[in-house]
Design a protein around this motif. Structure first.
Motif, PDB file in Angstrom:
ATOM      1  N   THR A  47       0.805  -1.233   0.000  1.00 28.82           N
ATOM      2  CA  THR A  47       0.000   0.000   0.000  1.00 28.82           C
ATOM      3  C   THR A  47       0.829   1.270   0.000  1.00 28.82           C
ATOM      4  OG1 THR A  47      -0.102   0.051   2.421  1.00 28.82           O
ATOM      5  CG2 THR A  47      -1.836  -1.170   1.255  1.00 28.82           C
ATOM      6  N   GLY A  48       2.100   1.160   0.435  1.00 27.40           N
ATOM      7  CA  GLY A  48       2.900   2.371   0.575  1.00 27.40           C
ATOM      8  C   GLY A  48       2.529   3.161   1.810  1.00 27.40           C
ATOM      9  N   ARG A  49       1.742   2.587   2.676  1.00 26.66           N
ATOM     10  CA  ARG A  49       1.304   3.248   3.920  1.00 26.66           C
ATOM     11  C   ARG A  49       1.821   2.482   5.136  1.00 26.66           C
ATOM     12  NH1 ARG A  49      -3.705   5.962   3.174  1.00 26.66           N
ATOM     13  NH2 ARG A  49      -3.765   6.867   1.079  1.00 26.66           N
ATOM     14  N   LEU A  69      -8.127 -10.082  14.347  1.00 27.79           N
ATOM     15  CA  LEU A  69      -7.159  -9.008  14.521  1.00 27.79           C
ATOM     16  C   LEU A  69      -7.701  -8.018  15.534  1.00 27.79           C
ATOM     17  CD1 LEU A  69      -6.206  -8.272  10.786  1.00 27.79           C
ATOM     18  CD2 LEU A  69      -4.933  -9.651  12.440  1.00 27.79           C
ATOM     19  N   ASN A  70      -6.815  -7.462  16.345  1.00 30.86           N
ATOM     20  CA  ASN A  70      -7.209  -6.491  17.354  1.00 30.86           C
ATOM     21  C   ASN A  70      -6.359  -5.224  17.209  1.00 30.86           C
ATOM     22  OD1 ASN A  70      -9.122  -8.088  19.321  1.00 30.86           O
ATOM     23  ND2 ASN A  70      -7.404  -9.464  18.867  1.00 30.86           N
ATOM     24  N   ARG A  71      -7.043  -4.090  17.217  1.00 32.05           N
ATOM     25  CA  ARG A  71      -6.404  -2.770  17.174  1.00 32.05           C
ATOM     26  C   ARG A  71      -5.425  -2.662  15.997  1.00 32.05           C
ATOM     27  NH1 ARG A  71      -5.753  -4.192  22.396  1.00 32.05           N
ATOM     28  NH2 ARG A  71      -3.488  -3.985  22.335  1.00 32.05           N
ATOM     29  N   VAL A  72      -6.005  -2.538  14.793  1.00 31.47           N
ATOM     30  CA  VAL A  72      -5.235  -2.436  13.559  1.00 31.47           C
ATOM     31  C   VAL A  72      -5.433  -1.034  12.987  1.00 31.47           C
ATOM     32  CG1 VAL A  72      -4.915  -3.367  11.233  1.00 31.47           C
ATOM     33  CG2 VAL A  72      -5.549  -4.885  13.109  1.00 31.47           C
ATOM     34  N   SER A  73      -4.381  -0.461  12.390  1.00 28.20           N
ATOM     35  CA  SER A  73      -4.496   0.870  11.787  1.00 28.20           C
ATOM     36  C   SER A  73      -3.690   0.941  10.498  1.00 28.20           C
ATOM     37  CB  SER A  73      -4.027   1.952  12.753  1.00 28.20           C
ATOM     38  OG  SER A  73      -2.647   1.828  13.017  1.00 28.20           O
ATOM     39  N   LEU A  74      -4.228   1.707   9.527  1.00 29.14           N
ATOM     40  CA  LEU A  74      -3.549   1.966   8.254  1.00 29.14           C
ATOM     41  C   LEU A  74      -3.355   3.465   8.127  1.00 29.14           C
ATOM     42  CD1 LEU A  74      -2.520   0.905   5.470  1.00 29.14           C
ATOM     43  CD2 LEU A  74      -4.834   1.331   4.592  1.00 29.14           C
ATOM     44  N   GLY A  75      -2.114   3.894   7.884  1.00 29.86           N
ATOM     45  CA  GLY A  75      -1.788   5.308   7.860  1.00 29.86           C
ATOM     46  C   GLY A  75      -2.481   6.078   6.737  1.00 29.86           C
ATOM     47  N   ASN A  76      -2.497   7.383   6.877  1.00 31.34           N
ATOM     48  CA  ASN A  76      -3.132   8.261   5.897  1.00 31.34           C
ATOM     49  C   ASN A  76      -2.121   8.694   4.850  1.00 31.34           C
ATOM     50  OD1 ASN A  76      -5.238   9.877   4.810  1.00 31.34           O
ATOM     51  ND2 ASN A  76      -5.976  10.282   6.881  1.00 31.34           N
ATOM     52  N   ALA A  77      -2.630   9.341   3.808  1.00 34.77           N
ATOM     53  CA  ALA A  77      -1.746   9.893   2.782  1.00 34.77           C
ATOM     54  C   ALA A  77      -0.867  10.964   3.412  1.00 34.77           C
ATOM     55  CB  ALA A  77      -2.570  10.476   1.643  1.00 34.77           C
ATOM     56  N   TYR A 118     -11.398   7.484   7.642  1.00 37.43           N
ATOM     57  CA  TYR A 118     -11.217   8.921   7.466  1.00 37.43           C
ATOM     58  C   TYR A 118     -10.916   9.189   5.990  1.00 37.43           C
ATOM     59  CZ  TYR A 118      -9.659  13.638   8.845  1.00 37.43           C
ATOM     60  OH  TYR A 118      -9.533  15.000   9.011  1.00 37.43           O
ATOM     61  N   LEU A 119     -11.889   9.770   5.273  1.00 33.01           N
ATOM     62  CA  LEU A 119     -11.750  10.046   3.852  1.00 33.01           C
ATOM     63  C   LEU A 119     -11.844  11.539   3.603  1.00 33.01           C
ATOM     64  CD1 LEU A 119     -14.164   7.285   2.463  1.00 33.01           C
ATOM     65  CD2 LEU A 119     -11.671   7.147   2.698  1.00 33.01           C
ATOM     66  N   ASN A 128      -7.338  11.359  -0.477  1.00 30.96           N
ATOM     67  CA  ASN A 128      -6.354  10.658   0.350  1.00 30.96           C
ATOM     68  C   ASN A 128      -6.289   9.166   0.039  1.00 30.96           C
ATOM     69  OD1 ASN A 128      -8.867  10.021   1.485  1.00 30.96           O
ATOM     70  ND2 ASN A 128      -8.046   9.904   3.566  1.00 30.96           N
ATOM     71  N   TRP A 129      -6.969   8.724  -1.008  1.00 28.29           N
ATOM     72  CA  TRP A 129      -6.852   7.339  -1.460  1.00 28.29           C
ATOM     73  C   TRP A 129      -6.242   7.240  -2.867  1.00 28.29           C
ATOM     74  CZ3 TRP A 129     -11.530   9.911  -1.025  1.00 28.29           C
ATOM     75  CH2 TRP A 129     -12.213  10.162  -2.217  1.00 28.29           C
ATOM     76  N   MET A 130      -5.838   8.362  -3.413  1.00 27.75           N
ATOM     77  CA  MET A 130      -5.325   8.377  -4.775  1.00 27.75           C
ATOM     78  C   MET A 130      -4.086   7.495  -4.912  1.00 27.75           C
ATOM     79  SD  MET A 130      -4.259  11.669  -7.103  1.00 27.75           S
ATOM     80  CE  MET A 130      -5.921  12.311  -7.007  1.00 27.75           C
ATOM     81  N   ASP A 131      -3.178   7.533  -3.952  1.00 24.05           N
ATOM     82  CA  ASP A 131      -1.959   6.731  -4.048  1.00 24.05           C
ATOM     83  C   ASP A 131      -2.259   5.238  -3.969  1.00 24.05           C
ATOM     84  OD1 ASP A 131      -2.794   7.203  -1.434  1.00 24.05           O
ATOM     85  OD2 ASP A 131      -0.815   6.718  -0.624  1.00 24.05           O
ATOM     86  N   LEU A 132      -3.310   4.858  -3.238  1.00 23.74           N
ATOM     87  CA  LEU A 132      -3.680   3.444  -3.168  1.00 23.74           C
ATOM     88  C   LEU A 132      -4.165   2.955  -4.526  1.00 23.74           C
ATOM     89  CD1 LEU A 132      -5.578   3.358   0.253  1.00 23.74           C
ATOM     90  CD2 LEU A 132      -3.202   2.715  -0.214  1.00 23.74           C
TER      91      LEU A 132
END
Length: 746
Positions: A47-49, A69-77, A118-119, A128-132
């Motif tokens: 993802t590059g994140r 899975l517990n308490r997972v997060s994916l970073g923002n652009a 968060y979009l 903020n999803w363009m890079d994905l």
């Protein structure tokens, strides 16, 4: 044979023991949390994140293969925000182990708790999803090849999902370019079913909150859904959406926020391959309060059937019915095409009979206290319309308002032009309209100021009045109006025909014709605002007007009678009313034949040589009959002058001259009333609203002497009785002078 069977049984039992042992032993000896760094690195590479698993990873193998899975997060652009794009408190997915051996996928209820998504877009409009999306495009080719290989090696017979549960989720949308932010919180969704091809129940609830714009609402949705994968269709039956709007501020701080409840129900069938969607039994019921709503409350209902094809860009709406304020109802149908490119729509709308007066009351509009209490109590309408190519057309219009029927057509075009108003063409007809019915009743008229103040305010309003030059320049109109009968302020007119045109600043009411009190009126009015100094012109011709009937519509006893005519040809420069008066040029001619003027009597026959003032029996004393009245004015720079005022009665005449200053509203006129026995000079000076009238007594004596001399000269030439004629003239002249100075009034 028996030996072979035994061997197979032993092998199967051994395999089962091994599988069970693996299911028991692997979780004991393998800890999935030891592989967190590898998992996080793999996701970050894809993802590059940044990707973090803060809680534990839990695995299961029998009878369900799954993970938690517990308490997972994916970073923002990196260009958008430091807040993670996605956070998940808990995710749990399980697939049945035994069905996999038969190439069947059976998914236990999927659980997703505490999702935070968060979009948004930054100030430049970049999402903020363009890079994905770009990252996905890079790997699409290789993934497609792998997918083709795997599909050939392993095909799935069926897929079934026992349910999906999303609880306590939150989705935020932020548009930094528009400075808007929306948040949907407390999102709970539940889907229960056993097979994607069988009906399943779906429910969704959420709370929506936003600071700009200021909105707060709660929404609930339920539906019975069937996915027919082989036919590429989805069927939603018994769908119901409830919205509790708790607050919506519309940038009107002086008004309380909009609030209320909305309920939407209906059935939907959609084919995502053909793009066809059918919406049946659509019903919307709403109750809204506050905000800009007239009356601060509105109850509204809507019902319709709809067929939409988003690929062909077409729509058909049938059985349309709407009701507002429990008073106004409409029905109709319409269809459209090219919806997303150049929309073209046409249809029919019918307004059922309703009471505009009752509707105004429901909307808390000022009460209508008209002359006729039954005014605005009945109205219905039908219209056929179309819209397309930047043009709206009412092809056929019929309106019944009380006893009046309006018909016609109307077109508005060029909505997208950057300057000016849309162009408007119309052709309207009315059979009979009584405007007096709709005028305020006498009891509703209230005196708000003193007469002096009213006169002063009216004067100031006229002096400050100005042509709306910019508005006139923006108009583009070409229309015709015909009215069979029209009554305004008790004045009946008929056969009214008018044409209105406006283009490039030139506005014209030309021609305007009508019949009024047995006479005919034709006029042309033009205002040319395209010039540096606007130029206005008026040409008017009035023929054979019945004065008695005309004035009788205003007063109990008409002040005059006869057949009148009026010609006007005027031009004025300027945009302000006072400037237009001071620059007015043109001519005015007024003539009246075979009539009377009430209030005075100019007939020498009312004087007897022996008895003095002695009107004949049955005579009306204060009425002067005339053969002709004529006035001609020449107007230059706002000053109207005349040397041709003539009044001719059977035995008397009046000649007059003078001027009227239209800008200052003052007059200076002189009249000579020839009563045969003497000539009475009269001066009229001062404001038009309150002129000062005086009689020149010195000229009366002079005129009388001249008249005596004229009689003497005539008598000498004819050989008449000189003494008797002179004496008679002196006697009657003296009586007239005495009466003028307040003497005997027998």
């Amino acid at each position: 044979m028996n030996k072979t069977i035994k061997i197979l049984v032993v092998l199967a039992a051994s395999l089962l023991i091994i599988c069970v042992a693996a299911v028991i032993i692997i979780p004991m000896v393998v800890n999935p949390n030891d592989y967190k760094p590898q998992v996080e690195e793999a996701v970050q590479e894809a993802t590059g994140r940044t990707f973090q698993v803060e809680g534990d990873i839990e695995l299961s193998f029998f009878p369900w293969i799954g993970f938690r899975l517990n308490r997972v997060s994916l970073g923002n652009a990196p260009w958008f925000s430091q807040v993670p794009m996605t956070r998940i408190k808990e995710a749990d997915v399980k697939v049945g182990l035994i069905p996999l051996l038969s190439r069947e996928i059976v998914v236990e209820t999927c659980l997703l708790k505490g999702l935070q998504l968060y979009l948004g877009k930054d100030s430049s409009g970049k999402s903020n999803w363009m890079d994905l999306h770009e990252k996905q495009a890079e790997t699409s080719t290789s993934d497609q090849a792998k997918k083709s290989t795997s599909e050939n090696q392993f095909s799935i017979k069926s897929i079934s999902v026992r349910g999906v549960e999303i609880s306590d989720a939150e989705i935020t949308w932020e548009d930094q370019q528009k400075k808007e932010k929306y948040t949907a919180s407390s999102i709970n969704m539940k889907v229960t079913g056993s097979n994607l091809s069988e009906p399943f129940t779906a429910s969704l609830s959420m709370a929506v909150d936003s600071a700009k714009p200021d909105i707060k609402a709660i929404m609930n949705l339920t539906s019975q859904i069937t996915l027919e994968l082989s036919e590429n269709t989805i069927l939603c039956k018994g769908t119901q959406i409830d919205i509790d709007l708790q607050r919506m501020s519309l940038q009107q701080p002086e008004k309380k926020p909009l609030s209320g409840k909305l309920k939407l129900t209906g059935d939907l069938k959609a084919d995502w391959k053909t793009g066809l969607a059918e919406l049946k039994n659509l019903e919307l019921a709403s109750t809204l309060e506050g905000g800009p709503i007239p009356g601060e409350r509105i109850d509204a209902a809507l019902a319709a059937n709809m067929v939409l094809n988003w690929l062909q860009q077409t729509i058909v709406v049938t059985c349309l019915k709407a009701d507002v304020y429990n008073n106004l109802s409409l029905t109709g149908t319409f269809n459209g095409k090219k919806l997303f490119t150049s929309p073209v729509v046409n249809g029919v709308i019918t307004l059922d009979n309703f009471s505009p007066k009752a509707l105004m009351k429901a909307m808390a509009l000022p009460p209508l206290d008209a002359m006729d209490p039954k005014a605005l109590t009945e109205m219905e309408a039908n219209l056929q319309f179309s819209y397309g190519a930047d043009k709206a057309v009412i092809e056929s219009l019929t309106v019944h308002l009380d006893d009046t029927v309006f018909t016609g057509q109307m077109t508005a075009a060029h909505f997208s032009k950057t300057a000016g108003l849309p162009s408007l063409t119309f052709d309207l007809n009315a059979d009979a309209l009584d405007v007096d019915r709709y005028l305020p009743s006498k009891k509703s008229e209230k005196v708000t100021s003193s007469p002096t103040a009213d006169v002063s305010s009216n004067k100031n309003a006229k002096e400050s009045a100005e042509l709306p030059v910019e508005l006139l320049k923006s108009l583009d109109v070409d229309g015709q109006l015909k009215i069979g009968k029209l009554r305004v302020y008790k004045i009946p007119t008929n056969n009214i025909e008018a044409r209105v045109t406006a283009q490039n600043g030139r506005v014209a009411l030309s021609p305007l014709s009508l019949n009024i009190f047995q006479g005919t009126l034709n006029t042309d009015v033009v205002v040319d605002a395209s010039l540096k100094t606007p130029l206005s012109s008026l040409v008017l011709k009035l023929k054979q007007l019945d004065l008695e009937k005309t004035l009788g519509s205003f007063m109990k006893t008409p002040a005059a009678g006869g057949s009148a005519g009026l010609n006007m040809d005027l031009q004025a420069k300027g945009s302000k009313y006072i400037d237009m008066l001071s620059k007015l040029d043109g001519k005015i001619s007024l003539a009246a034949l075979d009539g009377y003027i009430r209030g005075f009597r100019l007939e020498p026959g009312r004087f007897d040589r022996q008895k003095g003032y002695s009107p004949p029996a049955g005579d009306v004393p204060n009425l002067t009959e005339f053969e002709r009245v004529g006035v001609d004015f020449d107007i230059k720079d706002g000053l109207a002058t005349t040397r041709n005022i003539k009044v001719k009665t059977h035995n008397a005449s009046i000649d007059g001259t003078g001027s009227i200053d239209l800008a200052t509203q003052r007059m200076d006129m002189t009249f000579d009333a020839d009563l045969q026995i003497m000539v009475v000079p009269i001066s009229v000076e001062g404001p038009l609203t309150d002129p000062h009238i005086t009689v020149n007594t010195s000229r009366i004596l002079m005129n009388t002497v001249k008249r005596v001399g004229s009689i003497l000269e005539k008598s000498v030439k004819t050989g008449g009785d000189v003494g008797k004629g002179a004496v008679d003239i002196l006697r009657e002249g003296t009586k007239g002078i005495i009466n003028l100075f307040g003497g005997s009034k027998k």
